[in-house]
Every structure is written in C-alpha cells, then in structure tokens.
Design a protein around this motif. Structure first.
Motif, PDB file in Angstrom:
ATOM      1  N   LEU A 169       0.825  -1.207   0.000  1.00 33.85           N
ATOM      2  CA  LEU A 169       0.000   0.000   0.000  1.00 33.85           C
ATOM      3  C   LEU A 169       0.858   1.255   0.000  1.00 33.85           C
ATOM      4  O   LEU A 169       0.586   2.219  -0.725  1.00 33.85           O
ATOM      5  N   ILE A 170       1.918   1.247   0.798  1.00 31.57           N
ATOM      6  CA  ILE A 170       2.820   2.411   0.853  1.00 31.57           C
ATOM      7  C   ILE A 170       3.484   2.624  -0.505  1.00 31.57           C
ATOM      8  O   ILE A 170       3.581   3.749  -1.010  1.00 31.57           O
ATOM      9  N   GLY A 171       3.960   1.520  -1.121  1.00 28.68           N
ATOM     10  CA  GLY A 171       4.595   1.632  -2.436  1.00 28.68           C
ATOM     11  C   GLY A 171       3.655   2.200  -3.481  1.00 28.68           C
ATOM     12  O   GLY A 171       4.024   3.080  -4.267  1.00 28.68           O
ATOM     13  N   ALA A 172       2.402   1.695  -3.495  1.00 29.44           N
ATOM     14  CA  ALA A 172       1.417   2.210  -4.451  1.00 29.44           C
ATOM     15  C   ALA A 172       1.097   3.669  -4.164  1.00 29.44           C
ATOM     16  O   ALA A 172       0.971   4.489  -5.081  1.00 29.44           O
ATOM     17  N   ASP A 173       0.981   4.000  -2.879  1.00 28.71           N
ATOM     18  CA  ASP A 173       0.603   5.360  -2.496  1.00 28.71           C
ATOM     19  C   ASP A 173       1.679   6.369  -2.875  1.00 28.71           C
ATOM     20  O   ASP A 173       1.374   7.499  -3.265  1.00 28.71           O
ATOM     21  N   ILE A 174       2.942   5.980  -2.747  1.00 29.64           N
ATOM     22  CA  ILE A 174       4.023   6.891  -3.133  1.00 29.64           C
ATOM     23  C   ILE A 174       3.910   7.231  -4.615  1.00 29.64           C
ATOM     24  O   ILE A 174       4.027   8.404  -5.020  1.00 29.64           O
ATOM     25  N   GLN A 175       3.664   6.210  -5.455  1.00 26.65           N
ATOM     26  CA  GLN A 175       3.517   6.455  -6.890  1.00 26.65           C
ATOM     27  C   GLN A 175       2.326   7.360  -7.169  1.00 26.65           C
ATOM     28  O   GLN A 175       2.391   8.264  -8.012  1.00 26.65           O
TER      29      GLN A 175
ATOM     30  N   LEU B 261       9.803   0.889  -6.674  1.00 23.36           N
ATOM     31  CA  LEU B 261       8.439   0.773  -6.155  1.00 23.36           C
ATOM     32  C   LEU B 261       7.668  -0.330  -6.876  1.00 23.36           C
ATOM     33  O   LEU B 261       6.868  -1.047  -6.253  1.00 23.36           O
ATOM     34  N   ASN B 262       7.897  -0.472  -8.180  1.00 19.16           N
ATOM     35  CA  ASN B 262       7.266  -1.571  -8.911  1.00 19.16           C
ATOM     36  C   ASN B 262       7.733  -2.916  -8.373  1.00 19.16           C
ATOM     37  O   ASN B 262       6.942  -3.863  -8.250  1.00 19.16           O
ATOM     38  N   VAL B 263       9.022  -3.009  -8.061  1.00 18.71           N
ATOM     39  CA  VAL B 263       9.562  -4.242  -7.485  1.00 18.71           C
ATOM     40  C   VAL B 263       8.916  -4.504  -6.120  1.00 18.71           C
ATOM     41  O   VAL B 263       8.517  -5.636  -5.808  1.00 18.71           O
ATOM     42  N   LEU B 264       8.802  -3.456  -5.309  1.00 20.07           N
ATOM     43  CA  LEU B 264       8.203  -3.596  -3.981  1.00 20.07           C
ATOM     44  C   LEU B 264       6.790  -4.166  -4.074  1.00 20.07           C
ATOM     45  O   LEU B 264       6.423  -5.075  -3.312  1.00 20.07           O
ATOM     46  N   GLN B 265       5.994  -3.657  -5.018  1.00 20.16           N
ATOM     47  CA  GLN B 265       4.622  -4.138  -5.159  1.00 20.16           C
ATOM     48  C   GLN B 265       4.570  -5.533  -5.779  1.00 20.16           C
ATOM     49  O   GLN B 265       3.703  -6.341  -5.419  1.00 20.16           O
ATOM     50  N   SER B 266       5.480  -5.825  -6.687  1.00 18.82           N
ATOM     51  CA  SER B 266       5.512  -7.157  -7.298  1.00 18.82           C
ATOM     52  C   SER B 266       5.786  -8.227  -6.249  1.00 18.82           C
ATOM     53  O   SER B 266       5.223  -9.321  -6.294  1.00 18.82           O
ATOM     54  N   ILE B 267       6.667  -7.915  -5.301  1.00 16.83           N
ATOM     55  CA  ILE B 267       6.999  -8.866  -4.241  1.00 16.83           C
ATOM     56  C   ILE B 267       5.766  -9.236  -3.421  1.00 16.83           C
ATOM     57  O   ILE B 267       5.622 -10.370  -2.961  1.00 16.83           O
ATOM     58  N   GLN B 268       4.827  -8.284  -3.263  1.00 15.77           N
ATOM     59  CA  GLN B 268       3.684  -8.505  -2.368  1.00 15.77           C
ATOM     60  C   GLN B 268       2.539  -9.281  -3.017  1.00 15.77           C
ATOM     61  O   GLN B 268       1.636  -9.734  -2.306  1.00 15.77           O
TER      62      GLN B 268
ATOM     63  N   HIS C 287      -3.243  -4.322  -2.571  1.00 16.32           N
ATOM     64  CA  HIS C 287      -4.207  -3.656  -1.694  1.00 16.32           C
ATOM     65  C   HIS C 287      -5.602  -3.630  -2.302  1.00 16.32           C
ATOM     66  O   HIS C 287      -6.601  -3.587  -1.583  1.00 16.32           O
ATOM     67  N   ASN C 288      -5.699  -3.681  -3.634  1.00 14.52           N
ATOM     68  CA  ASN C 288      -6.995  -3.643  -4.299  1.00 14.52           C
ATOM     69  C   ASN C 288      -7.779  -4.937  -4.088  1.00 14.52           C
ATOM     70  O   ASN C 288      -9.010  -4.931  -4.057  1.00 14.52           O
ATOM     71  N   VAL C 289      -7.062  -6.055  -3.956  1.00 12.22           N
ATOM     72  CA  VAL C 289      -7.714  -7.338  -3.688  1.00 12.22           C
ATOM     73  C   VAL C 289      -8.395  -7.282  -2.324  1.00 12.22           C
ATOM     74  O   VAL C 289      -9.540  -7.739  -2.158  1.00 12.22           O
ATOM     75  N   PHE C 290      -7.707  -6.719  -1.336  1.00 12.01           N
ATOM     76  CA  PHE C 290      -8.307  -6.557  -0.010  1.00 12.01           C
ATOM     77  C   PHE C 290      -9.460  -5.560  -0.052  1.00 12.01           C
ATOM     78  O   PHE C 290     -10.499  -5.759   0.586  1.00 12.01           O
ATOM     79  N   LEU C 291      -9.283  -4.487  -0.801  1.00 15.47           N
ATOM     80  CA  LEU C 291     -10.279  -3.414  -0.848  1.00 15.47           C
ATOM     81  C   LEU C 291     -11.626  -3.885  -1.380  1.00 15.47           C
ATOM     82  O   LEU C 291     -12.667  -3.617  -0.778  1.00 15.47           O
ATOM     83  N   HIS C 292     -11.616  -4.609  -2.495  1.00 15.53           N
ATOM     84  CA  HIS C 292     -12.878  -4.967  -3.147  1.00 15.53           C
ATOM     85  C   HIS C 292     -13.731  -5.882  -2.269  1.00 15.53           C
ATOM     86  O   HIS C 292     -14.954  -5.779  -2.249  1.00 15.53           O
ATOM     87  N   SER C 293     -13.072  -6.785  -1.519  1.00 17.46           N
ATOM     88  CA  SER C 293     -13.830  -7.693  -0.652  1.00 17.46           C
ATOM     89  C   SER C 293     -14.551  -6.930   0.453  1.00 17.46           C
ATOM     90  O   SER C 293     -15.542  -7.426   1.014  1.00 17.46           O
ATOM     91  N   ALA C 294     -14.067  -5.737   0.795  1.00 18.60           N
ATOM     92  CA  ALA C 294     -14.719  -4.913   1.810  1.00 18.60           C
ATOM     93  C   ALA C 294     -15.771  -3.996   1.200  1.00 18.60           C
ATOM     94  O   ALA C 294     -16.848  -3.787   1.780  1.00 18.60           O
ATOM     95  N   LEU C 295     -15.485  -3.438   0.036  1.00 18.02           N
ATOM     96  CA  LEU C 295     -16.419  -2.487  -0.584  1.00 18.02           C
ATOM     97  C   LEU C 295     -17.779  -3.114  -0.869  1.00 18.02           C
ATOM     98  O   LEU C 295     -18.809  -2.440  -0.766  1.00 18.02           O
ATOM     99  N   VAL C 296     -17.799  -4.396  -1.246  1.00 19.33           N
ATOM    100  CA  VAL C 296     -19.077  -5.028  -1.605  1.00 19.33           C
ATOM    101  C   VAL C 296     -19.998  -5.174  -0.396  1.00 19.33           C
ATOM    102  O   VAL C 296     -21.197  -5.438  -0.568  1.00 19.33           O
TER     103      VAL C 296
END
Length: 538
Positions: free
Chosen positions: A166-172, A430-437, A273-282
């Motif tokens: 989430l931090i990596g995505a947010d920085i971008q 940052l792309n590497v950071l998110q890919s790892i997760q 983070h989007n995978v976690f988000l959608h399960s809550a938004l519904v």
C-alpha cells in the motif's frame, strides 16, 4: 376479491420490512471520541447504519420467504443500487503507476501489446470477482478472514506485506498527483508542495464519508469521467491509426525488445491492496449472507458492474497507450519517456492550440492520482482494521493510514526531486516492492474462496479453481521474471547480494507455507512443512 385479499396480506409484510429498517436506522450511535477502540466487538467494514438498503418489492419478499435459494429477477433499479464498488476498485487499474506503464508500453512497443493489455485486464477482472465473492458470501472482508485463517505470526507477516504494498502504491500515486499539480501551476509549486496538497485528500475523504457511501461513489464517478474525457480528448486529437489499433488488439505479437514492457503490462493489473479493498467495498450493501438467493443476486449484479467498470478502465488505458504509440514509437525519445517528462514531450510533439495537450494530460493525471490516493486511504483502513482487529475511530484510522504513506513520500519527493532519472529509478524500485507482495494477496484469496468451511455453497468449483490458480501462477511467474531481471541489473557488492539471497530464501519459504495451507498442491513435504510452521506459531 382475491386481489383485495392479496393486497391486505401483503401490507403487513411491507409494513414489517419498513419497521425493521426504521429500527435499524434509529439504533443509538456512539459519537464519543474519548475511546479510540472497542475490544468487545470485531472490526467490520461498514456499520449497519452505513449500508445501502436494497429495495424489495412484495413478490421478492414472498420469494425469499418461501425459498431462500430463489434468485429474484433482474432489475435495472437494483443494478443501479449495486453500482459503485466495482468502479472504486477499477481506479487501481488507472493509477499513475499504470499510466506510466501504458505510456512506456506505447512509446517502446507501439500498438503491439494492446492484446496483452486486454487479456491482462480480463485476468484482473477474474481476481477481483473472486475477491467480491469472498466478501459477499461470508459477510467479512479478506483481511478479517486472513486473521482467522492463519496463525498470529503469519497474519502479522501478511499485514506487514500488505502495508508495504500500500505504501509503495501510495508513493507512486501521490507523486503522480504532485507532478500534475506542478504542471498546472506552471512549475510554481515544487514536487514536495504537491505531495502536501495531495495529502489533504485524507480530510476530503473523511468529509465525504460523513455524507454516506453513495456520495463518495459519486465523487469517484466524476474523477473517472474526468480521466476518460481527458485521455479520450488526447486520443481524438492525436488521431492514432485505427488499423494498427485493431491489429494490436486482435493479433498477439511479442518480441525480445518488448518483453520487459509486456511483463510490466501484466504485472500492473494485480494491485495487492486492491484485492483486499474490493472484498470490503461489496459489503456496503445490506445483504443477508444467510439467504442464498440474495447472495447470488448480489454476486450477479457485482459481476455486471465490475465488468463494466474494468471495460471503461481498459478503454482509458488503451487511449493512453495509443497516444504515446502514435507520437513516440520509433523515436529517440521512446526510451527516455516517463511520467515526469511525458507532458513536456506531448507539448513539443503536438503543440499548444486552444486547449494545450500538456494541460489536458495534467488534468487526467491529477484525477488519476487523487482518486487512487483516496482509495488507498480506504484500503488502508480495511487492511489495518481487519488484520489487527482494531476498532479505531475512522478519522484516527484514516490519519494513521495516511501518515504511513505521506511521511515516506515527502522524504522521497525531497531526495528524488533532483532529476527525471532519479524518479524513474524510484519508480522501478516501487514496482519491485509491489511485485513482491502479489503472492501475499492472491494465495490467501484463492485459499479462502476454495474452502467450503468458509464459503459454504459459494465455494468455487474445481474448474474455476484450476483456472484461478493458473492465472495466479502466471502473474507470479511474470513478476518473478521482473524481479530477477531487476536484481541482476541492480545488485552490486557481496554484502548486498547476500542480503538479497537471504531475503529471497525467506520469501520463497513463506510462499511455500501459504500454498501448503491452501491444499492446492498437497504433498507429504508441504504437509510436514505446514505442521512445523503451525507448531512454531503456537
């Protein structure tokens, strides 16, 4: 006479339904700020009073009373009531990081990777539909379920990884907004000032939440429309080749020169983070998970609206890719173009005019950055609350979540604002950071959605399960290639290499542990390894 009797019988049912909803809305609400958390109750995505009531007619009430597995007939009105979560989810497909991937793909590979963009979006849709399925069928979101599924130590590791992603995505996203603000202010506001302005979206988000979920969804609809109109304007203005565009979508092409861009296109579609988000938004809709017909109805409507939302996101990504393919493919600027200098290159290529393309690009980029940072704040609340079971007040949780991202972003903006090259290097890391997760969101999702103990009758079938694991494996292999390519080129020095190797060993071991718990690849080795980790956790 019979019609009159039926009307008389239906009136008490309607009145009971109205009374039940009135009692729900009139339940006392605690407004005290003296306590930041409540340990008595589990964290929930939305309080009962926040959920949107799905209107029912008399026939639907009768159908559910008589047979809870019956799915009510399709209704355009209900589709409208269910529309919203899918569009918030789709914003992750349109964040500044994705836009940078689009423009680099167009500049370096031309139209040749449009087919991959289409199929990558389809894979992303599958993952997001599974996320929605978990949320609707269980009435709980992915972070909550992970807390219950895994030992405490594993849950904490998953939470830490989700926060890093989430931090990596947010920085971008924040830097993308700051770049847009810098362009629109004619360079008066430096990058760090744009970061601070963007940080204020936390308070905008809190302000909008007070007016209900639908108002918040309406704001995001405006931001998506702004992106669509801006990039569609650029598309029409630059007049890309229609023939090349169709060939790019329909005819798969891949060469050794474009393999890195291809990997980037696929890697950008799954945002942890989007995978976690959608399960809550519904869960923002009032759905009784005990009524199977209602759950299936919700899944049907969410499938429709998510498909429409991601089709729109695909079109926006296509507009950006084709604009840069038309303007820069085969030119000397192709290898050096990035988010920082893209607007200037567009201005030099296409000139000013009544509506200069530089500012149209900046408006679209600003809408992308602002919308994605707000959804990042939203996702951060669910991730923290679900994994740690913290009953924090929303203003406090949003403030903590925003601080996690804004503080490092300001530091990054000051350090890396020296040159375009330094920001490009930052973006690669940052792309590497998110890919790892990515495995730490996909593997728990597929584990849970395949479990009958969790999903009941809404557990996915064996065919869909195989398809989902194949897609997940493909995405993880693609990102593994990206990581390997990056580390081969960037890792220098014995000590750094040893640290990377040690981290990689621990990383792979944890992935093996997660897969072993999923039951997807049963073996004696996985069983023994799982037992050892479980014993260690206890």
């Amino acid at each position: 006479m019979s019609a009159q009797l039926r009307q008389d019988d239906d009136e008490p049912k309607l009145q009971d339904a109205k009374d039940e909803e009135a009692n729900r809305l009139l339940q006392p609400q605690s407004l005290s700020l003296s306590s930041a958390w409540d340990d008595d109750d589990d964290e929930v995505a939305f309080e009962a009073r926040e959920k949107i009531l799905i209107a029912e007619d008399v026939d639907s009430i009768d159908a559910v009373d008589d047979n809870s597995t019956a799915v009510p007939p399709f209704s355009w009105k209900k589709l409208w009531l269910f529309t919203g979560p899918g569009f918030l989810m789709s914003i992750a497909f349109l964040d500044p990081g994705n836009l940078e991937g689009d423009l680099q793909s167009g500049a370096i590979a031309g139209y040749s990777l449009l087919w991959l963009l289409m199929w990558a979006t389809s894979m992303g849709l599958l993952v997001q539909l599974l996320s929605a399925r978990v949320g609707v069928a269980t009435g709980r979101h992915l972070a909550e379920l992970c807390r219950e599924e895994y030992p405490k130590w594993a849950g904490l590791v998953l939470w830490f990884m989700a926060e890093l992603a989430l931090i990596g995505a947010d920085i971008q996203e924040v830097i993308g907004s700051a770049i847009a603000i810098q362009i629109l202010s004619h360079g008066v506001l430096p990058l760090w000032a744009g970061v601070l302005i963007t940080a204020l979206d936390c308070f905008i988000f809190l302000f909008l939440e007070n007016y209900g979920v639908r108002k918040l969804e309406a704001v995001f609809a405006v931001l998506i429309a702004t992106m669509g109109l801006s990039f569609a304007w650029m598309f029409v203005d630059t007049k890309p080749s229609g023939k090349e565009l169709l060939m790019g979508i329909l005819v798969p092409r891949l060469s050794s020169k474009t393999i890195r861009q291809a990997v980037g296109v696929v890697g950008c579609v799954i945002m942890p983070h989007n995978v976690f988000l959608h399960s809550a938004l519904v869960q923002s809709r009032n759905i009784d998970p005990h009524k199977k017909g209602r759950v299936q109805e919700a899944l049907n409507y969410y499938s429709i609206e998510s498909s429409i939302a991601l089709f729109i996101s695909f079109m926006i990504n296509l507009f950006v890719t084709t604009v840069f393919a038309k303007g820069f493919y085969g030119t000397k600027q192709a290898d050096s173009i990035g988010l920082v200098n893209a607007g200037q290159y567009l201005q030099e290529k296409y000139g000013g005019g009544l509506y200069p393309i530089l500012y149209i690009w900046a408006v679209g980029l600003l809408a992308a950055g602002q919308s994605s940072t707000i959804t990042g704040t939203y996702a951060g609340q669910f991730i923290m609350g679900g994994f740690l079971n913290l009953r924090l007040k929303k203003w406090l949780r949003a403030l903590i979540t925003r601080s996690f991202a804004i503080v490092p972003t300001i530091v990054v903006a000051i350090i890396f604002n020296r040159s375009e090259a330094s920001l490009d290097i930052l973006n690669e890391w940052l792309n590497v950071l998110q890919s790892i997760q990515i495995p730490f969101a996909l593997i728990p999702l597929l584990t849970l959605v395949s479990k009958e103990q969790v999903m009941g009758v809404f557990k996915i079938g064996p065919v869909l399960e195989r398809v989902a694991w194949t897609v997940a494996a493909f995405v993880m292999v693609i990102n593994g290639y990206l990581l390997l390519d990056f580390f081969i080129s960037e890792v220098n020095g014995l000590l750094f290499a040893l640290l990377v190797c040690s981290g990689t060993a621990a990383y792979i071991t944890f992935i093996v542990y997660l897969v072993s718990r999923s039951g997807a690849l049963p073996s004696a080795f996985f069983s023994s390894l799982s037992k050892k980790f479980a014993d260690a956790g206890n």
